[in-house]
Design an enzyme around this catalytic site. Structure first.
Site, PDB file in Angstrom:
ATOM      1  N   ASP A 104       0.816  -1.211   0.000  1.00  0.00           N
ATOM      2  CA  ASP A 104       0.000   0.000   0.000  1.00  0.00           C
ATOM      3  C   ASP A 104       0.851   1.264   0.000  1.00  0.00           C
ATOM      4  O   ASP A 104       2.069   1.215   0.217  1.00  0.00           O
ATOM      5  CB  ASP A 104      -0.918   0.024   1.228  1.00  0.00           C
ATOM      6  CG  ASP A 104      -2.100  -0.922   1.082  1.00  0.00           C
ATOM      7  OD1 ASP A 104      -2.360  -1.370  -0.047  1.00  0.00           O
ATOM      8  OD2 ASP A 104      -2.755  -1.204   2.102  1.00  0.00           O
TER       9      ASP A 104
ATOM     10  N   LYS B  72      -3.766   3.676  -2.474  1.00  0.00           N
ATOM     11  CA  LYS B  72      -4.999   4.425  -2.718  1.00  0.00           C
ATOM     12  C   LYS B  72      -4.820   5.876  -2.284  1.00  0.00           C
ATOM     13  O   LYS B  72      -4.337   6.157  -1.187  1.00  0.00           O
ATOM     14  CB  LYS B  72      -6.164   3.812  -1.946  1.00  0.00           C
ATOM     15  CG  LYS B  72      -6.500   2.375  -2.344  1.00  0.00           C
ATOM     16  CD  LYS B  72      -7.673   1.850  -1.540  1.00  0.00           C
ATOM     17  CE  LYS B  72      -8.040   0.431  -1.973  1.00  0.00           C
ATOM     18  NZ  LYS B  72      -7.032  -0.547  -1.562  1.00  0.00           N
TER      19      LYS B  72
ATOM     20  N   MET C 269      -7.556   9.455   9.302  1.00  0.00           N
ATOM     21  CA  MET C 269      -7.790  10.102   8.007  1.00  0.00           C
ATOM     22  C   MET C 269      -9.021  11.008   8.023  1.00  0.00           C
ATOM     23  O   MET C 269      -9.852  10.963   7.112  1.00  0.00           O
ATOM     24  CB  MET C 269      -7.945   9.038   6.910  1.00  0.00           C
ATOM     25  CG  MET C 269      -6.740   8.160   6.747  1.00  0.00           C
ATOM     26  SD  MET C 269      -5.310   9.073   6.110  1.00  0.00           S
ATOM     27  CE  MET C 269      -4.156   7.745   5.787  1.00  0.00           C
TER      28      MET C 269
END
Length: 257
Positions: free
Chosen positions: A34, A56, A169
């Site tokens: 990731d 992502k 986040m």
């Protein structure tokens, strides 16, 4: 038939990988990693290991989750040892549950290798214990964003009663988070820490309160990845911050607004 290891790479500091997680990297034929995985960890991979980036960003995914799932299954069916390397812990807002579900459905052997999650590590590196007898005996992990198009199922009323919140986040949704917590009785003077790039040499910490968190985040140019810690335990930073001091001039100066 091969095997898949869903491995937590930790929050950013490469030294926080577990012993078992490091073994999985060294033994893998294929590694899917990731965006927030420290690239130093990939240096432990075998020379001929296939490295597949599947990070992502908002509105931009190198690989859709469905394709990631299919890729894990495909390589395992070829007899490969596959390591799915995920930032933090694979089962804490990491979609590890979805991937394990897909592997189980396809009868692919797999193991879960837990990792240190940013909700504990980033506050620790900022000198903030997520629990403390004098400040907080309850603690919750909260996602700062939801799947596109879905209504909010987060139980904000219950969360407002918890001593310490670690929100992942959540910078983009700070106005919404602030309004929800205040509307359910969270005190506007509750201390807040914004920890940007926690546990890395880019770590920056802003100390503020719930009332001023939005404007202070803008002043400090805070963006994701960021851990938002809300609670009285944030006060402990004044006494026990250690990471920035340990690395001296190699670290950015603390920002207090």
């Amino acid at each position: 038939m091969g095997k898949v290891y869903l491995v937590g790479a930790g929050p950013g500091d490469p030294d926080l990988i577990t012993v078992k997680g490091l073994k999985c990297i060294k033994n893998a034929d294929v590694i899917l990693y990731d965006r927030l995985v420290n690239r130093e960890l990939l240096e432990y991979a075998k020379p001929k290991a296939e490295l597949i980036y599947c990070g992502k960003l908002p509105h931009h995914h190198a690989m859709k989750q469905e394709l990631i799932n299919q890729t894990l299954v495909k390589h395992a069916k070829k007899g490969k040892t596959v390591t799915r390397l995920k930032g933090g812990d694979p089962f804490v807002f990491g979609r590890g549950g979805e991937e394990a579900e897909e592997l189980a459905k396809n009868q692919i052997p797999f193991e879960i290798v837990p990792g240190i999650t940013a909700g504990i590590a980033a506050p620790s590196y900022a000198g903030i214990p997520v629990t403390h007898r004098d400040y907080g005996s309850s603690f919750a992990f909260v996602t700062g964003h939801m799947k596109n198009g879905e209504e909010d199922h987060i139980k904000w009323e219950a969360l407002s009663q918890i001593d310490t919140l670690a929100i992942y986040m959540g910078v983009k949704n700070l106005p919404y988070i602030q309004s929800k917590l205040l509307s359910f009785g969270k005190n506007s003077t509750t201390p807040v820490a914004l920890i940007n790039w926690g546990t890395t040499f880019n770590q920056k910490t802003i100390i503020t309160d719930l009332q001023h968190v939005i404007e202070d985040a803008k002043k400090g140019k805070i963006e994701n990845p960021c851990m938002i810690v809300i609670g009285e335990v944030v006060k402990m930073r004044e006494k026990i911050q250690w990471f920035e001091e340990s690395f001296g001039e190699t670290m950015p100066k603390e920002v207090v607004l």
